[in-house]
Design an enzyme around this catalytic site. Sequence first.
Site, mmCIF file in Angstrom:
data_model
loop_
_atom_site.group_PDB
_atom_site.id
_atom_site.type_symbol
_atom_site.label_atom_id
_atom_site.label_comp_id
_atom_site.label_asym_id
_atom_site.label_seq_id
_atom_site.Cartn_x
_atom_site.Cartn_y
_atom_site.Cartn_z
ATOM 1 N N VAL A 56 14.005 4.521 54.594
ATOM 2 C CA VAL A 56 15.336 3.913 54.670
ATOM 3 C C VAL A 56 16.164 4.578 55.767
ATOM 4 C CG1 VAL A 56 17.475 3.426 53.411
ATOM 5 C CG2 VAL A 56 15.275 3.188 52.258
ATOM 6 N N CYS A 57 16.138 5.911 55.838
ATOM 7 C CA CYS A 57 16.905 6.625 56.866
ATOM 8 C C CYS A 57 16.376 6.290 58.261
ATOM 9 C CB CYS A 57 16.841 8.135 56.634
ATOM 10 S SG CYS A 57 17.580 8.675 55.083
ATOM 11 N N ALA A 58 15.066 6.182 58.397
ATOM 12 C CA ALA A 58 14.474 5.833 59.690
ATOM 13 C C ALA A 58 14.892 4.428 60.108
ATOM 14 C CB ALA A 58 12.950 5.949 59.622
#
Length: 162
Positions: A56-58
């Site tokens: 998700v962060c990527a």
Amino acid sequence: MATTNLKGNPVNLSGTEVNVGDKAPETSVVGQDLSDIKIGGKAQIIVVVPSLDTPVCAAETRKFNEEAAKTDAEVVVVSMDLPFAMGRFCTTEGIENLKVGSDFRNKDFANAYGVLIADGPLAGVTCRAIFVTDPQGVVTYKEICPEITEEPNYEAALAAIN
């Protein structure tokens, strides 16, 4: 104390809560080349993530990298990742339009913005949040994502900078 959720379970956030209309605290984070990146005091999109090493962060960082090329505001992604890991991520993912910064040294940013996870399995890292500041450094948009494992409202954040 503000809260968010991790897979549906509430977690508390610590630090000073910053809201729309507040002057954004001026602090710094460590860039991938170990230089200081100034946060606050200018037009910025401050993207807060727990770690670039999650899907998700990527995805969020890739999305803001695309959008950063379309704005005059500085876009900074802040996590607790070590600068060397951030550098590898940016090289691998082709991240060139934004800055990545780490708050690993003393968590000044996380405490100043109230985004430090205080309890639960991710205690000690940042939650998922977005702050947009105008050229005078005033917060014009804030989103503490209600669920850490879900992406933010990109459209609202990007609309706030324009």
